[in-house]
Design a protein around this motif. Structure first.
Motif, PDB file in Angstrom:
ATOM      1  N   ASP A  93       0.834  -1.194   0.000  1.00 29.01           N
ATOM      2  CA  ASP A  93       0.000   0.000   0.000  1.00 29.01           C
ATOM      3  C   ASP A  93       0.877   1.255   0.000  1.00 29.01           C
ATOM      4  O   ASP A  93       0.645   2.192  -0.764  1.00 29.01           O
ATOM      5  CB  ASP A  93      -0.921  -0.027   1.227  1.00 29.01           C
ATOM      6  CG  ASP A  93      -1.769   1.215   1.365  1.00 29.01           C
ATOM      7  OD1 ASP A  93      -2.119   1.837   0.345  1.00 29.01           O
ATOM      8  OD2 ASP A  93      -2.106   1.552   2.508  1.00 29.01           O
ATOM      9  N   GLY A 147       2.430   1.921  -3.316  1.00 29.88           N
ATOM     10  CA  GLY A 147       1.446   2.532  -4.199  1.00 29.88           C
ATOM     11  C   GLY A 147       1.335   4.028  -3.971  1.00 29.88           C
ATOM     12  O   GLY A 147       1.225   4.807  -4.916  1.00 29.88           O
ATOM     13  N   GLY A 193       3.187   4.943  -7.163  1.00 30.22           N
ATOM     14  CA  GLY A 193       2.080   4.837  -8.105  1.00 30.22           C
ATOM     15  C   GLY A 193       1.335   6.141  -8.297  1.00 30.22           C
ATOM     16  O   GLY A 193       1.078   6.575  -9.429  1.00 30.22           O
ATOM     17  N   TRP A 230      -6.622   6.843  -0.804  1.00 32.48           N
ATOM     18  CA  TRP A 230      -7.439   6.029  -1.708  1.00 32.48           C
ATOM     19  C   TRP A 230      -8.919   6.274  -1.451  1.00 32.48           C
ATOM     20  O   TRP A 230      -9.714   6.348  -2.395  1.00 32.48           O
ATOM     21  CB  TRP A 230      -7.092   4.560  -1.550  1.00 32.48           C
ATOM     22  CG  TRP A 230      -5.625   4.274  -1.636  1.00 32.48           C
ATOM     23  CD1 TRP A 230      -4.827   3.775  -0.645  1.00 32.48           C
ATOM     24  CD2 TRP A 230      -4.756   4.478  -2.762  1.00 32.48           C
ATOM     25  NE1 TRP A 230      -3.529   3.665  -1.084  1.00 32.48           N
ATOM     26  CE2 TRP A 230      -3.452   4.085  -2.383  1.00 32.48           C
ATOM     27  CE3 TRP A 230      -4.955   4.968  -4.057  1.00 32.48           C
ATOM     28  CZ2 TRP A 230      -2.358   4.157  -3.243  1.00 32.48           C
ATOM     29  CZ3 TRP A 230      -3.864   5.039  -4.911  1.00 32.48           C
ATOM     30  CH2 TRP A 230      -2.588   4.636  -4.503  1.00 32.48           C
ATOM     31  N   GLN A 250      -9.489   4.122 -12.647  1.00 33.63           N
ATOM     32  CA  GLN A 250      -8.549   3.847 -11.562  1.00 33.63           C
ATOM     33  C   GLN A 250      -9.224   3.304 -10.314  1.00 33.63           C
ATOM     34  O   GLN A 250      -8.550   2.979  -9.332  1.00 33.63           O
ATOM     35  CB  GLN A 250      -7.700   5.083 -11.245  1.00 33.63           C
ATOM     36  CG  GLN A 250      -8.453   6.255 -10.674  1.00 33.63           C
ATOM     37  CD  GLN A 250      -9.035   7.189 -11.713  1.00 33.63           C
ATOM     38  OE1 GLN A 250      -9.545   6.758 -12.738  1.00 33.63           O
ATOM     39  NE2 GLN A 250      -8.986   8.477 -11.439  1.00 33.63           N
ATOM     40  N   VAL A 272      -7.796   0.094  -8.824  1.00 33.57           N
ATOM     41  CA  VAL A 272      -6.479   0.311  -8.217  1.00 33.57           C
ATOM     42  C   VAL A 272      -6.647   0.950  -6.840  1.00 33.57           C
ATOM     43  O   VAL A 272      -6.016   0.530  -5.872  1.00 33.57           O
ATOM     44  CB  VAL A 272      -5.596   1.195  -9.133  1.00 33.57           C
ATOM     45  CG1 VAL A 272      -4.291   1.559  -8.461  1.00 33.57           C
ATOM     46  CG2 VAL A 272      -5.351   0.496 -10.466  1.00 33.57           C
ATOM     47  N   PHE A 331      -5.430  -0.960  -3.391  1.00 36.85           N
ATOM     48  CA  PHE A 331      -4.436  -0.434  -2.457  1.00 36.85           C
ATOM     49  C   PHE A 331      -5.076  -0.078  -1.112  1.00 36.85           C
ATOM     50  O   PHE A 331      -4.495  -0.329  -0.059  1.00 36.85           O
ATOM     51  CB  PHE A 331      -3.720   0.791  -3.035  1.00 36.85           C
ATOM     52  CG  PHE A 331      -2.608   0.445  -3.989  1.00 36.85           C
ATOM     53  CD1 PHE A 331      -1.535  -0.331  -3.598  1.00 36.85           C
ATOM     54  CD2 PHE A 331      -2.636   0.922  -5.287  1.00 36.85           C
ATOM     55  CE1 PHE A 331      -0.512  -0.644  -4.474  1.00 36.85           C
ATOM     56  CE2 PHE A 331      -1.624   0.627  -6.174  1.00 36.85           C
ATOM     57  CZ  PHE A 331      -0.551  -0.160  -5.769  1.00 36.85           C
TER      58      PHE A 331
END
Length: 121
Positions: A10, A13, A17, A76, A102, A105, A109
């Protein structure tokens, strides 16, 4: 240990990310995109710090995992919550929107951080 691995995933990310996505044509290279702060790196560092910090007591371990869960998932969750605001989308019309490609994703995460902290606490 699986929990810490999930929390670390996580954090990666958040650290890489989210930043890599912001460098693309839909964000920083897009003249129509309004500048805004991105806290993903700070949240990723905090999640990693509390994930791997050695607790002195079981109570501190639970507390550290709670902090890791929050710092690892709030970015997130905020991204997913954007679709609740009128006119907000996950993808601008000029790039094929409306849509939210997204979302998987973000969900992946976010769940990784929450499940990881739950397993470790």
């Amino acid at each position: 240990m699986l929990g810490r691995v999930l929390l670390t995933l996580d954090s990666i990310g958040l650290l890489f990310g989210a930043v890599m996505a912001d460098m693309g044509p839909t964000h920083m290279q897009n003249p129509n995109w309004p500048p805004h702060a991105n806290l993903s790196v700070i949240l990723g560092v905090a999640a990693l710090f509390y994930t791997w910090r050695k607790p002195l007591t079981p109570r501190l371990r639970r507390e550290y995992m709670g902090i890791s869960a929050f710092t690892g998932s709030v970015y997130w969750a905020a991204g997913l919550a954007a679709v609740l605001f009128p006119g907000a989308m996950g993808l601008d019309p000029e790039f094929g929107g409306p849509g939210f490609p997204q979302a998987p994703v973000f969900i992946g995460f976010g769940l990784s951080g929450l499940i990881g902290s739950w397993l470790e606490a």
